[in-house]
Design a protein around this motif. Structure first.
Motif, PDB file in Angstrom:
ATOM      1  N   GLY A 259      41.872  38.456  33.792  1.00 30.84           N
ATOM      2  CA  GLY A 259      42.708  37.284  33.543  1.00 30.84           C
ATOM      3  C   GLY A 259      42.810  36.311  34.687  1.00 30.84           C
ATOM      4  N   TYR A 260      42.220  36.624  35.819  1.00 33.41           N
ATOM      5  CA  TYR A 260      42.228  35.708  36.959  1.00 33.41           C
ATOM      6  C   TYR A 260      40.837  35.111  37.138  1.00 33.41           C
ATOM      7  N   SER A 261      40.835  33.927  37.763  1.00 27.72           N
ATOM      8  CA  SER A 261      39.565  33.251  38.023  1.00 27.72           C
ATOM      9  C   SER A 261      39.515  32.775  39.466  1.00 27.72           C
ATOM     10  N   TRP A 262      38.291  32.786  40.016  1.00 21.92           N
ATOM     11  CA  TRP A 262      38.061  32.313  41.379  1.00 21.92           C
ATOM     12  C   TRP A 262      36.835  31.412  41.402  1.00 21.92           C
ATOM     13  N   HIS A 263      36.860  30.411  42.277  1.00 25.59           N
ATOM     14  CA  HIS A 263      35.583  29.799  42.629  1.00 25.59           C
ATOM     15  C   HIS A 263      34.714  30.889  43.256  1.00 25.59           C
ATOM     16  N   GLU A 264      33.443  30.834  43.020  1.00 24.10           N
ATOM     17  CA  GLU A 264      32.576  31.848  43.625  1.00 24.10           C
ATOM     18  C   GLU A 264      32.694  31.845  45.149  1.00 24.10           C
ATOM     19  N   TYR A 265      32.832  30.630  45.724  1.00 24.35           N
ATOM     20  CA  TYR A 265      32.929  30.567  47.178  1.00 24.35           C
ATOM     21  C   TYR A 265      34.293  31.030  47.703  1.00 24.35           C
ATOM     22  N   CYS A 266      35.265  31.225  46.785  1.00 21.16           N
ATOM     23  CA  CYS A 266      36.578  31.744  47.195  1.00 21.16           C
ATOM     24  C   CYS A 266      36.679  33.266  46.991  1.00 21.16           C
ATOM     25  N   PHE A 267      35.700  33.850  46.343  1.00 19.87           N
ATOM     26  CA  PHE A 267      35.773  35.273  46.031  1.00 19.87           C
ATOM     27  C   PHE A 267      35.218  36.068  47.228  1.00 19.87           C
ATOM     28  N   ASN A 268      36.019  36.110  48.281  1.00 21.48           N
ATOM     29  CA  ASN A 268      35.613  36.726  49.552  1.00 21.48           C
ATOM     30  C   ASN A 268      36.625  37.794  49.975  1.00 21.48           C
ATOM     31  N   CYS A 269      36.150  38.704  50.804  1.00 21.22           N
ATOM     32  CA  CYS A 269      37.039  39.737  51.364  1.00 21.22           C
ATOM     33  C   CYS A 269      38.122  39.076  52.211  1.00 21.22           C
ATOM     34  N   LYS A 270      39.363  39.442  51.951  1.00 23.68           N
ATOM     35  CA  LYS A 270      40.476  38.842  52.664  1.00 23.68           C
ATOM     36  C   LYS A 270      40.406  39.114  54.168  1.00 23.68           C
ATOM     37  N   LYS A 271      39.819  40.238  54.562  1.00 30.02           N
ATOM     38  CA  LYS A 271      39.830  40.617  55.970  1.00 30.02           C
ATOM     39  C   LYS A 271      38.584  40.119  56.714  1.00 30.02           C
ATOM     40  N   CYS A 272      37.368  40.396  56.149  1.00 28.62           N
ATOM     41  CA  CYS A 272      36.130  40.036  56.865  1.00 28.62           C
ATOM     42  C   CYS A 272      35.426  38.816  56.306  1.00 28.62           C
ATOM     43  N   SER A 273      35.975  38.248  55.244  1.00 29.90           N
ATOM     44  CA  SER A 273      35.418  37.040  54.611  1.00 29.90           C
ATOM     45  C   SER A 273      34.031  37.245  53.990  1.00 29.90           C
ATOM     46  N   LEU A 274      33.605  38.458  53.767  1.00 25.54           N
ATOM     47  CA  LEU A 274      32.329  38.727  53.120  1.00 25.54           C
ATOM     48  C   LEU A 274      32.391  38.293  51.656  1.00 25.54           C
ATOM     49  N   SER A 275      31.362  37.547  51.207  1.00 27.33           N
ATOM     50  CA  SER A 275      31.321  37.146  49.804  1.00 27.33           C
ATOM     51  C   SER A 275      31.149  38.380  48.930  1.00 27.33           C
ATOM     52  N   LEU A 276      31.999  38.512  47.932  1.00 24.08           N
ATOM     53  CA  LEU A 276      31.980  39.696  47.072  1.00 24.08           C
ATOM     54  C   LEU A 276      31.437  39.407  45.668  1.00 24.08           C
ATOM     55  N   ALA A 277      30.892  38.182  45.464  1.00 22.24           N
ATOM     56  CA  ALA A 277      30.302  37.856  44.163  1.00 22.24           C
ATOM     57  C   ALA A 277      29.156  38.816  43.894  1.00 22.24           C
ATOM     58  N   ASN A 278      29.176  39.456  42.745  1.00 18.63           N
ATOM     59  CA  ASN A 278      28.141  40.409  42.328  1.00 18.63           C
ATOM     60  C   ASN A 278      28.113  41.657  43.205  1.00 18.63           C
ATOM     61  N   LYS A 279      29.229  41.960  43.873  1.00 15.62           N
ATOM     62  CA  LYS A 279      29.314  43.162  44.709  1.00 15.62           C
ATOM     63  C   LYS A 279      30.580  43.952  44.339  1.00 15.62           C
ATOM     64  N   ARG A 280      30.603  45.171  44.817  1.00 18.01           N
ATOM     65  CA  ARG A 280      31.799  45.993  44.608  1.00 18.01           C
ATOM     66  C   ARG A 280      32.949  45.450  45.433  1.00 18.01           C
ATOM     67  N   PHE A 281      34.145  45.534  44.899  1.00 16.92           N
ATOM     68  CA  PHE A 281      35.323  45.038  45.617  1.00 16.92           C
ATOM     69  C   PHE A 281      36.538  45.849  45.212  1.00 16.92           C
ATOM     70  N   VAL A 282      37.577  45.667  46.002  1.00 15.21           N
ATOM     71  CA  VAL A 282      38.864  46.327  45.731  1.00 15.21           C
ATOM     72  C   VAL A 282      39.933  45.252  45.722  1.00 15.21           C
ATOM     73  N   ILE A 283      40.799  45.251  44.714  1.00 17.26           N
ATOM     74  CA  ILE A 283      41.867  44.257  44.635  1.00 17.26           C
ATOM     75  C   ILE A 283      43.204  44.929  44.924  1.00 17.26           C
ATOM     76  N   THR A 284      43.915  44.352  45.833  1.00 19.11           N
ATOM     77  CA  THR A 284      45.226  44.863  46.217  1.00 19.11           C
ATOM     78  C   THR A 284      46.211  43.700  46.207  1.00 19.11           C
ATOM     79  N   GLY A 285      47.168  43.752  45.323  1.00 15.03           N
ATOM     80  CA  GLY A 285      48.107  42.638  45.205  1.00 15.03           C
ATOM     81  C   GLY A 285      47.353  41.395  44.768  1.00 15.03           C
ATOM     82  N   ASP A 286      47.538  40.324  45.512  1.00 17.84           N
ATOM     83  CA  ASP A 286      46.838  39.076  45.212  1.00 17.84           C
ATOM     84  C   ASP A 286      45.551  38.920  46.005  1.00 17.84           C
TER      85      ASP A 286
END
Length: 297
Positions: A259-286
């Motif tokens: 139900g949430y949407s991101w620009h692809e360039y905004c879909f990055n790791c909050k800590k290391c800024s690694l782009s997570l598009a098409n990669k495994r990720f973990v969502i915690t809170g927002d």
């Protein structure tokens, strides 16, 4: 149709003589008698009627010396026989028409016989009457009607489809493209969008009413919007930067998750800024994290 005036009634010259001389044919003495001078010959009236008189083209009887004669193109008539072949009106002092079949007619009957026929009612269009000419055909004004509504065209503009004639409104109603928005006929100009025709004035932003002809726009659920209104009122907001996701330019690619949407360039790791598009990720809170950063939390 050509109208003629005959040469006028003609009386042969008759006279009396006091000196003796004879008829060219019967040799009777013409002294004191009527005679006819024809081709420089003196002829008694009896011989003239029998041997020299022209034959009337109408009644086929000789035109005697005492009769008035009318002639036209090597044809001859008694004055009383020179009449219209249709209405029998005397034509000795009237204009007339000579048809190819030999008939003589007054002007009115000649026009009826030889004139142009109306394409509507097939009756003759009389000279001087109100009529319409189109592509070498002629109609009475009241017979030149719309194929659809049957009303006379008169001074209106008209259009054709095959051999049928239509007034402007009926042609538009029957054949013109219909605007995708208002469903009314498009009579001129217009815009094509997604293989559908639109009036230029109907192709406008659903929200602000601004014309979208010759400007950037986007669509959503069969409605069109200018870029500004789409950003403000329609577009989803990026869960990362909170700005609208318009699908334009750099923001073309989008990531959607639960139900949430991101620009692809905004879909990055909050800590290391690694782009997570098409990669495994973990969502915690927002926030989203790469697996490595998520372990360190």
């Amino acid at each position: 149709m050509t109208f003629y005036k005959h040469s006028g009634a003609r009386n042969y010259l008759t006279s009396t003589m006091t000196d003796r001389f004879d008829c060219y044919y019967c040799r009777d003495n013409l002294h004191g008698k009527k005679y006819v001078k024809k081709d420089e010959k003196h002829v008694c009236t009896k011989c003239f009627d029998k041997l020299c008189a022209n034959t009337c083209a109408e009644c086929k009887r000789p035109i005697g010396a005492d009769s008035k004669e009318l002639h036209h193109k090597n044809r001859y008539w008694h004055e009383d026989c020179f009449r219209c072949a249709k209405c029998y009106k005397p034509l000795a002092a009237e204009p007339f028409s000579a048809r190819d079949d030999g008939k003589i007619m007054c002007g009115k009957c000649g026009a009826r016989e030889d004139g142009n026929r109306c394409q509507g009612c097939y009756k003759v269009v009389m000279p001087g009457s109100q009529n319409v000419e189109y592509k070498n055909k002629v109609w009475h004004e009241e017979c030149f009607t719309c194929f659809e509504c049957k009303q006379p065209i008169r001074t209106q503009s008209f259009l054709t489809k095959g051999d049928d004639i239509y007034c402007g409104p009926c042609h538009d109603k029957k054949f013109a493209k219909k605007c995708f928005h208002c469903k009314q006929a498009i009579t001129s100009g217009g815009i094509s969008y997604q293989d559908e025709p639109w009036h230029s004035e109907c192709f406008k932003c659903r929200t602000c009413g601004k014309s979208l002809a010759n400007t950037r726009f986007t669509s959503h659920e069969n409605n069109v919007y200018c870029v500004d209104c789409f950003k403000t009122d329609v577009a989803k907001k990026c869960h990362g930067c909170k700005n609208p996701i318009t699908g334009f330019g750099h923001g073309t690619n989008v990531v959607n998750y639960e139900g949430y949407s991101w620009h692809e360039y905004c879909f990055n790791c909050k800590k290391c800024s690694l782009s997570l598009a098409n990669k495994r990720f973990v969502i915690t809170g927002d926030h989203i994290y790469c697996p490595d950063c998520a372990k360190k939390l």
